[in-house]
Write an enzyme that holds these catalytic residues in place. Structure first.
Site, PDB file in Angstrom:
ATOM      1  N   GLU A 113      -8.800   0.372  -2.666  1.00 12.49           N
ATOM      2  CA  GLU A 113      -9.676   0.307  -1.500  1.00 12.49           C
ATOM      3  C   GLU A 113     -10.476   1.598  -1.369  1.00 12.49           C
ATOM      4  O   GLU A 113      -9.975   2.676  -1.747  1.00 12.49           O
ATOM      5  CB  GLU A 113      -8.835   0.138  -0.226  1.00 12.49           C
ATOM      6  CG  GLU A 113      -7.968  -1.077  -0.244  1.00 12.49           C
ATOM      7  CD  GLU A 113      -7.215  -1.242   1.049  1.00 12.49           C
ATOM      8  OE1 GLU A 113      -6.835  -0.235   1.652  1.00 12.49           O
ATOM      9  OE2 GLU A 113      -7.016  -2.403   1.454  1.00 12.49           O
ATOM     10  N   HIS A 140      -3.866  11.699   0.774  1.00 13.22           N
ATOM     11  CA  HIS A 140      -2.645  11.108   0.238  1.00 13.22           C
ATOM     12  C   HIS A 140      -2.861  10.783  -1.247  1.00 13.22           C
ATOM     13  O   HIS A 140      -2.582  11.626  -2.082  1.00 13.22           O
ATOM     14  CB  HIS A 140      -2.127   9.901   1.053  1.00 13.22           C
ATOM     15  CG  HIS A 140      -3.183   8.970   1.597  1.00 13.22           C
ATOM     16  ND1 HIS A 140      -4.128   8.365   0.807  1.00 13.22           N
ATOM     17  CD2 HIS A 140      -3.424   8.537   2.867  1.00 13.22           C
ATOM     18  CE1 HIS A 140      -4.890   7.583   1.566  1.00 13.22           C
ATOM     19  NE2 HIS A 140      -4.501   7.682   2.816  1.00 13.22           N
ATOM     20  N   ARG A 186       4.588  18.591   0.986  1.00  9.18           N
ATOM     21  CA  ARG A 186       5.323  19.753   0.466  1.00  9.18           C
ATOM     22  C   ARG A 186       4.659  20.321  -0.794  1.00  9.18           C
ATOM     23  O   ARG A 186       5.122  21.287  -1.384  1.00  9.18           O
ATOM     24  CB  ARG A 186       6.795  19.344   0.192  1.00  9.18           C
ATOM     25  CG  ARG A 186       7.726  20.429  -0.266  1.00  9.18           C
ATOM     26  CD  ARG A 186       7.846  21.586   0.696  1.00  9.18           C
ATOM     27  NE  ARG A 186       8.438  21.269   1.958  1.00  9.18           N
ATOM     28  CZ  ARG A 186       9.751  21.338   2.199  1.00  9.18           C
ATOM     29  NH1 ARG A 186      10.586  21.623   1.216  1.00  9.18           N
ATOM     30  NH2 ARG A 186      10.233  21.081   3.392  1.00  9.18           N
ATOM     31  N   HIS A 225      -4.092  -4.167   7.705  1.00  6.89           N
ATOM     32  CA  HIS A 225      -4.099  -3.039   8.653  1.00  6.89           C
ATOM     33  C   HIS A 225      -3.202  -3.320   9.858  1.00  6.89           C
ATOM     34  O   HIS A 225      -3.427  -4.232  10.635  1.00  6.89           O
ATOM     35  CB  HIS A 225      -5.494  -2.618   9.122  1.00  6.89           C
ATOM     36  CG  HIS A 225      -5.506  -1.174   9.530  1.00  6.89           C
ATOM     37  ND1 HIS A 225      -5.870  -0.147   8.688  1.00  6.89           N
ATOM     38  CD2 HIS A 225      -5.113  -0.592  10.685  1.00  6.89           C
ATOM     39  CE1 HIS A 225      -5.741   1.002   9.318  1.00  6.89           C
ATOM     40  NE2 HIS A 225      -5.273   0.778  10.536  1.00  6.89           N
ATOM     41  N   ASP A 226      -2.137  -2.527   9.933  1.00  3.12           N
ATOM     42  CA  ASP A 226      -1.151  -2.616  11.018  1.00  3.12           C
ATOM     43  C   ASP A 226      -0.361  -3.926  11.021  1.00  3.12           C
ATOM     44  O   ASP A 226       0.251  -4.285  12.035  1.00  3.12           O
ATOM     45  CB  ASP A 226      -1.795  -2.395  12.392  1.00  3.12           C
ATOM     46  CG  ASP A 226      -2.094  -0.911  12.625  1.00  3.12           C
ATOM     47  OD1 ASP A 226      -2.870  -0.615  13.555  1.00  3.12           O
ATOM     48  OD2 ASP A 226      -1.552  -0.071  11.880  1.00  3.12           O
ATOM     49  N   ASN A 273       0.856  -1.189   0.000  1.00  2.00           N
ATOM     50  CA  ASN A 273       0.000   0.000   0.000  1.00  2.00           C
ATOM     51  C   ASN A 273       0.891   1.237   0.000  1.00  2.00           C
ATOM     52  O   ASN A 273       1.683   1.435   0.926  1.00  2.00           O
ATOM     53  CB  ASN A 273      -0.905  -0.017   1.241  1.00  2.00           C
ATOM     54  CG  ASN A 273      -1.886   1.143   1.269  1.00  2.00           C
ATOM     55  OD1 ASN A 273      -1.484   2.286   1.048  1.00  2.00           O
ATOM     56  ND2 ASN A 273      -3.142   0.864   1.553  1.00  2.00           N
ATOM     57  N   HIS A 290      -5.590   3.636  -1.435  1.00  2.00           N
ATOM     58  CA  HIS A 290      -6.895   3.958  -0.846  1.00  2.00           C
ATOM     59  C   HIS A 290      -7.177   5.434  -1.108  1.00  2.00           C
ATOM     60  O   HIS A 290      -6.883   6.276  -0.274  1.00  2.00           O
ATOM     61  CB  HIS A 290      -6.882   3.673   0.653  1.00  2.00           C
ATOM     62  CG  HIS A 290      -8.228   3.797   1.287  1.00  2.00           C
ATOM     63  ND1 HIS A 290      -8.572   3.133   2.441  1.00  2.00           N
ATOM     64  CD2 HIS A 290      -9.329   4.523   0.949  1.00  2.00           C
ATOM     65  CE1 HIS A 290      -9.809   3.442   2.778  1.00  2.00           C
ATOM     66  NE2 HIS A 290     -10.297   4.280   1.891  1.00  2.00           N
ATOM     67  N   THR A 312      -8.105   6.873   9.992  1.00  2.00           N
ATOM     68  CA  THR A 312      -7.746   5.717   9.179  1.00  2.00           C
ATOM     69  C   THR A 312      -8.893   4.716   9.262  1.00  2.00           C
ATOM     70  O   THR A 312      -9.877   4.943   9.969  1.00  2.00           O
ATOM     71  CB  THR A 312      -6.426   5.069   9.650  1.00  2.00           C
ATOM     72  OG1 THR A 312      -6.072   4.022   8.717  1.00  2.00           O
ATOM     73  CG2 THR A 312      -6.540   4.469  11.042  1.00  2.00           C
ATOM     74  N   ARG A 338      -8.882   8.419  -0.746  1.00  2.00           N
ATOM     75  CA  ARG A 338      -9.940   8.923   0.129  1.00  2.00           C
ATOM     76  C   ARG A 338     -10.539  10.211  -0.463  1.00  2.00           C
ATOM     77  O   ARG A 338      -9.840  10.940  -1.187  1.00  2.00           O
ATOM     78  CB  ARG A 338      -9.394   9.177   1.535  1.00  2.00           C
ATOM     79  CG  ARG A 338      -8.989   7.873   2.243  1.00  2.00           C
ATOM     80  CD  ARG A 338      -8.432   8.134   3.618  1.00  2.00           C
ATOM     81  NE  ARG A 338      -8.061   6.884   4.305  1.00  2.00           N
ATOM     82  CZ  ARG A 338      -8.899   6.130   5.014  1.00  2.00           C
ATOM     83  NH1 ARG A 338     -10.176   6.487   5.111  1.00  2.00           N
ATOM     84  NH2 ARG A 338      -8.492   5.028   5.604  1.00  2.00           N
ATOM     85  N   GLY A 347       1.024  -1.256   4.340  1.00  2.00           N
ATOM     86  CA  GLY A 347       1.517   0.052   3.933  1.00  2.00           C
ATOM     87  C   GLY A 347       2.252   0.781   5.036  1.00  2.00           C
ATOM     88  O   GLY A 347       3.470   0.969   4.973  1.00  2.00           O
ATOM     89  N   HIS A 348       1.522   1.169   6.068  1.00  2.00           N
ATOM     90  CA  HIS A 348       2.092   2.089   7.057  1.00  2.00           C
ATOM     91  C   HIS A 348       3.415   1.578   7.641  1.00  2.00           C
ATOM     92  O   HIS A 348       4.442   2.265   7.575  1.00  2.00           O
ATOM     93  CB  HIS A 348       1.083   2.339   8.177  1.00  2.00           C
ATOM     94  CG  HIS A 348       1.422   3.521   9.017  1.00  2.00           C
ATOM     95  ND1 HIS A 348       0.998   4.801   8.718  1.00  2.00           N
ATOM     96  CD2 HIS A 348       2.175   3.611  10.138  1.00  2.00           C
ATOM     97  CE1 HIS A 348       1.484   5.631   9.633  1.00  2.00           C
ATOM     98  NE2 HIS A 348       2.190   4.934  10.505  1.00  2.00           N
TER      99      HIS A 348
HETATM  100  C1  LIG Z   1      -8.368  -0.496   4.643  1.00  2.00           C
HETATM  101  C2  LIG Z   1      -7.154  -0.417   5.472  1.00  2.00           C
HETATM  102  O1  LIG Z   1      -7.068  -1.002   6.507  1.00  2.00           O
HETATM  103  C3  LIG Z   1      -6.037   0.405   5.060  1.00  2.00           C
HETATM  104  O2  LIG Z   1      -5.609   0.092   3.810  1.00  2.00           O
HETATM  105  C4  LIG Z   1      -6.407   1.835   4.996  1.00  2.00           C
HETATM  106  O3  LIG Z   1      -6.738   2.096   3.678  1.00  2.00           O
HETATM  107  C5  LIG Z   1      -5.252   2.666   5.396  1.00  2.00           C
HETATM  108  O4  LIG Z   1      -5.652   3.979   5.141  1.00  2.00           O
HETATM  109  P1  LIG Z   1      -4.640   5.148   5.520  1.00  2.00           P
HETATM  110  O5  LIG Z   1      -3.338   4.851   4.800  1.00  2.00           O
HETATM  111  O6  LIG Z   1      -5.353   6.381   5.038  1.00  2.00           O
HETATM  112  O7  LIG Z   1      -4.456   5.066   7.017  1.00  2.00           O
HETATM  113  N1  LIG Z   2      -5.821  -2.996   3.657  1.00  2.00           N
HETATM  114  C1  LIG Z   2      -4.712  -2.677   4.506  1.00  2.00           C
HETATM  115  C2  LIG Z   2      -3.739  -1.828   3.778  1.00  2.00           C
HETATM  116  O1  LIG Z   2      -3.822  -1.675   2.564  1.00  2.00           O
HETATM  117  C3  LIG Z   2      -2.638  -1.176   4.506  1.00  2.00           C
HETATM  118  O2  LIG Z   2      -2.921  -0.983   5.862  1.00  2.00           O
HETATM  119  P1  LIG Z   2      -1.672  -0.443   6.736  1.00  2.00           P
HETATM  120  O3  LIG Z   2      -0.561  -1.452   6.582  1.00  2.00           O
HETATM  121  O4  LIG Z   2      -1.292   0.898   6.165  1.00  2.00           O
HETATM  122  O5  LIG Z   2      -2.190  -0.378   8.146  1.00  2.00           O
END
Ligand SMILES: CC(=O)[C@@H](O)[C@H](O)COP(=O)(O)O
Ligand SMILES: NCC(=O)COP(=O)(O)O
Length: 237
Positions: A70, A50, A18, A190-191, A7, A43, A100, A45, A213-214
């Protein structure tokens, strides 16, 4: 085999901070796949905090793996994902103002709406996934929508994992078994992180895909994107 879909929302977060074009979301798309990612997730939004609509159209031609988009299935979202012909669309029940994603669908309360959305996406050749909590009843509701897959919302697993990993995984093992019995494929996200990913992978044999992603992008700040993606792939072996 469990696919890793990276992600890249947070690449766009840094870029937007920036107001320019650095770091490039397009370069990240190309390089994540070059480094081994088996899919790209975004995703977009409504507030474009982002990923922007423009990003969605620019990323599509660069996809050599799978494109997972997503989001909440508004009319505009559905038109966009059908126009760009996403490989997979993951339906998320987020409102405009959430920090989120923090919960899955109530698939029974939204059954008629989800059935219509799923049917429209499948008519356009798009694989569908519904973001759900690890709750058997919600998975049974998802089955009624005729969705191809569910995505298990894994924040509750990630937050409990450092305290009690066997307790953390329990509801997800049960949820995956229920999905399997209903012939629905299972994604998760997610996480998820380098700390908790392998334990989930080992306990959910029918896990088709993780979208991360995060934590991955945060790891890449120290390890670099190529090494980081390789480390996440190692957790899925
Ligand atoms: C659906 C999910 O759990 C994540 O992919 C979410 O899309 C994260 O979104 P943010 O990166 O905006 O936190
Ligand atoms: N669907 C989860 C995703 O795409 C990423 O979630 P995260 O790793 O950013 O919490």
């Amino acid at each position: 085999m469990t696919r890793l879909s990276v992600n890249i929302n947070k690449i766009a977060t840094l870029r937007n901070s920036r107001g320019g074009a650095v770091p490039s979301v397009k370069d990240a798309t190309t390089n994540c796949q070059k480094f081994g990612a088996q899919g790209i997730t975004i995703h977009p939004r409504p507030d474009e905090r982002h990923i922007t609509r423009k990003d969605v159209y620019e990323i599509k031609p660069l996809i050599t793996t799978e494109f997972n988009i997503e989001g909440y299935p508004s009319k505009e979202f559905l038109q966009m994902v059908i126009e760009v012909r996403a490989d997979q669309v993951t339906l998320v029940p987020d409102t405009h103002y959430q920090l989120t994603s923090d919960h899955g669908w109530d698939t029974w309360k939204n059954l008629g709406f989800l059935q219509d959305v799923i049917s429209e996406l499948k008519e356009n050749g798009i694989r569908t996934s519904i973001f759900v909590d690890a709750n058997p009843s919600m998975i049974e509701g998802a089955a009624e929508t005729k969705t191809d897959r569910i995505e298990l919302y894994t924040e509750p697993y990630a937050s409990l994992y450092p305290i009690n990993r066997s307790k953390a995984i329990e509801p997800f093992v049960e949820a995956a078994k229920v999905a399997d019995s209903l012939e629905i494929d299972v994604n998760a996200g997610h996480d998820l992180s380098l700390e908790n990913l392998n334990y989930m992978f080992k306990h959910i044999p029918n896990l088709k895909e993780v979208s991360i992603g995060h934590a991955l992008i945060a790891d890449a700040l120290y390890l670099g994107l190529e090494t980081t993606i390789q480390k996440y792939l190692e957790c899925l072996k």
